[in-house]
Each structure stands twice: as structure tokens, then as C-alpha cells.
Design a protein around this motif. Sequence first.
Motif, mmCIF file in Angstrom:
data_model
loop_
_atom_site.group_PDB
_atom_site.id
_atom_site.type_symbol
_atom_site.label_atom_id
_atom_site.label_comp_id
_atom_site.label_asym_id
_atom_site.label_seq_id
_atom_site.Cartn_x
_atom_site.Cartn_y
_atom_site.Cartn_z
ATOM 1 N N VAL A 169 -5.212 42.454 -30.420
ATOM 2 C CA VAL A 169 -5.729 41.105 -30.192
ATOM 3 C C VAL A 169 -6.226 40.542 -31.517
ATOM 4 N N ILE A 170 -5.913 39.286 -31.777
ATOM 5 C CA ILE A 170 -6.456 38.589 -32.946
ATOM 6 C C ILE A 170 -7.539 37.635 -32.457
ATOM 7 N N LEU A 171 -8.790 37.923 -32.793
ATOM 8 C CA LEU A 171 -9.879 36.994 -32.486
ATOM 9 C C LEU A 171 -9.866 35.888 -33.530
ATOM 10 N N LEU A 172 -9.929 34.649 -33.085
ATOM 11 C CA LEU A 172 -9.886 33.513 -34.003
ATOM 12 C C LEU A 172 -10.864 32.453 -33.536
ATOM 13 N N SER A 173 -11.871 32.170 -34.370
ATOM 14 C CA SER A 173 -12.843 31.130 -34.042
ATOM 15 C C SER A 173 -12.157 29.766 -34.052
ATOM 16 N N ALA A 174 -12.518 28.927 -33.095
ATOM 17 C CA ALA A 174 -11.934 27.591 -33.019
ATOM 18 C C ALA A 174 -12.324 26.728 -34.212
ATOM 19 N N SER A 175 -13.332 27.139 -34.972
ATOM 20 C CA SER A 175 -13.785 26.348 -36.117
ATOM 21 C C SER A 175 -13.075 26.712 -37.411
ATOM 22 N N LEU A 176 -12.174 27.704 -37.385
ATOM 23 C CA LEU A 176 -11.494 28.163 -38.594
ATOM 24 C C LEU A 176 -10.089 27.575 -38.700
ATOM 25 N N THR A 177 -9.636 27.435 -39.952
ATOM 26 C CA THR A 177 -8.298 26.947 -40.244
ATOM 27 C C THR A 177 -7.600 27.923 -41.175
ATOM 28 N N PRO A 178 -6.399 28.392 -40.868
ATOM 29 C CA PRO A 178 -5.689 29.309 -41.769
ATOM 30 C C PRO A 178 -5.384 28.644 -43.102
ATOM 31 N N ALA A 179 -5.648 29.360 -44.192
ATOM 32 C CA ALA A 179 -5.380 28.832 -45.530
ATOM 33 C C ALA A 179 -4.050 29.323 -46.083
ATOM 34 N N ASN A 180 -3.465 30.339 -45.452
ATOM 35 C CA ASN A 180 -2.229 30.938 -45.952
ATOM 36 C C ASN A 180 -1.108 30.816 -44.932
ATOM 37 N N PRO A 181 0.095 30.446 -45.375
ATOM 38 C CA PRO A 181 1.237 30.510 -44.457
ATOM 39 C C PRO A 181 1.549 31.972 -44.143
ATOM 40 N N GLY A 182 2.052 32.209 -42.947
ATOM 41 C CA GLY A 182 2.394 33.575 -42.582
ATOM 42 C C GLY A 182 1.205 34.473 -42.327
ATOM 43 N N TRP A 183 0.055 33.878 -42.003
ATOM 44 C CA TRP A 183 -1.164 34.679 -41.823
ATOM 45 C C TRP A 183 -1.049 35.623 -40.629
ATOM 46 N N TYR A 184 -0.362 35.180 -39.580
ATOM 47 C CA TYR A 184 -0.269 35.997 -38.365
ATOM 48 C C TYR A 184 0.476 37.295 -38.638
ATOM 49 N N GLN A 185 1.676 37.203 -39.236
ATOM 50 C CA GLN A 185 2.440 38.418 -39.482
ATOM 51 C C GLN A 185 1.804 39.292 -40.555
ATOM 52 N N THR A 186 1.022 38.678 -41.469
ATOM 53 C CA THR A 186 0.308 39.471 -42.474
ATOM 54 C C THR A 186 -0.753 40.347 -41.816
ATOM 55 N N LEU A 187 -1.523 39.765 -40.882
ATOM 56 C CA LEU A 187 -2.514 40.550 -40.157
ATOM 57 C C LEU A 187 -1.854 41.659 -39.340
#
Length: 299
Positions: free
Chosen positions: A123-141
Amino acid sequence: MPDIVDRQIVPFLDAARASAPAIETVIDIGRFGEAVGAAILVAVGEAEEDFAALLGLLALDPHTRQAPIVLVLQSEQFRRRAAGVRRLAEFYRLPLRLVSVEGSGDATDLARTAAQAIDNEAVILLSASLTPANPGWYQTLVANYKTKSGSIISPTLAYEDHSIRWAGSSSLDRADHLQSSRYAGYPVGAVNRLKLTRVATASLECCIMPRKALLEDTGPSPAYLGASLNGLDLALRLSRRGYESYWLPALQMLGSDEASGAVSAATARYVERVDQTLFRGRWMQTVETENTTHNEVSA
């Protein structure tokens, strides 16, 4: 007021135990049942956070728009916003599961409750107040999680000016240092070439972790008034249960640590004072005992 906080409010909250939140309603939108991979779990607490922009960003990313997305709302918010969420998810063609949770609790409590409604291993927990700064962040994690399966991995949390807010808890030597980051205030460019690093605790604002960790019986927690120390408290309890934590410097999430809602500065100061007192009372003695035991064994 400080005397009232320390002698009356803190002892009352320390002894209080709120009833556990419970799942009220689950609605699947789009092809959620066909989506595979680590579930993205977005928990929205009492604050009226605008998560529409985040859903749009998830839809624009070719990896996240195929991933199972779980949006968790408190029951009152669910009744007000479910129709709008459905329209957004259908417009973006997202595989989304909308979960309504009955009972009080912040985003950490909601995420733990909603974990009962999914069966993904990671599971990836993600706060609704955050914005990804990097493309491809999901597959990197996900790729880093595969090398450290069963652990908890968090990216760098940065402000919108790309200065560091969180980059790994500094140490377990003192309980009051656990919130701090060794690189707080540095530009993210100073650390983004560092390798995956073991840290004392992960940040539950954004991390990838095994779903079973959210379902662990880690014992009671003080009734914190704010959200940040509740997440840190859970991260510490998971660490005591044997879950290793890592910081991934090459990945950043942008956001703020300011409290949401119409809260006066004076109220925010007292909330912080209460929570810090509760946290130190819970963990300072534990940390000191562990350090004493370690020193005696070393001697």
C-alpha cells in the motif's frame, strides 16, 4: 493556561481511549476490481482538503491511472462529497474505491481502518496535501520496495520552494529529536543523489508499506489533538514490531506542514504543547531505558 494544559488536559487525554473507527460504506468506481499493483491509499481527515487536483495528477500519470486508488473519507464528508468524487473518477476513468469511515480519527486512523477494505500486499499512503515532484514516482517506490520487501519506504518531503521539510528521522537517542530531519531547510538538490538510507522511522504522510503493517495490533496510543504526532507514534510502534524504515532521497513530494482549517495561532500553539507533552511522556522513558540497556551491554 499552560498550567491547565499540563495538569488537567494532558492527564485527561493520556487516560482517554476513543472507540475505533469502522467502515460504513464501500463503493467501487470504474474497473477497480481489475486494477493490479500497490494500492494508492489517500485518507482525508477532518480538514476539508481539496483532493480533486491530486486525482487529476494521478489520472495524468500513465502508471498511477492504472493502479488501484482508495479514497477514504469520514462519513460526514462522504455524504457531502461522494457524488462529486464519483463524477471526477468517471471523468478521469480512474479505478477508484471510495470508503466511508464512521467514527473520529485523523488520516492515520482512517488509513488503518480502510486497510481492511483492500487486499493488495503493498500500500502507498499518500496525503491529500502532497504533490509528486518527480515523474515516475509510483514505479520508483514500487521498485525500491521490491528490494526491501516488508519494509516501510518514504521519499523526501519538501516545501514548494524545494527546501527539505523531512528527510528521515535523525535518531532514536532522544524522543524529542524524532520529528526532526538532519537536512531540514536544505535544498533537495543537496540530498537527491544519496542512496536508499535506513532511518529510525518513516513518514506516514507518504510511504510504501505492507498492508499487514496497517492491520497490526500495536497497542493503544494517546489521543493526540493533532495529526503529525499520531503518525509518528504509529511509525515508532511499527518499528518496535520489527518493520524496517528507509528514506528514498531521490524522490520528493511537495507540500506544507501548516495545519489545515481555521485554527488560531494561539490554539495551534496549545495543541502542539499538549501533543508534545503526550508524546514525550509516552516515548522518552522508553528511549532512555533502551539507551541504558544498550550501554550496559556494550560495557
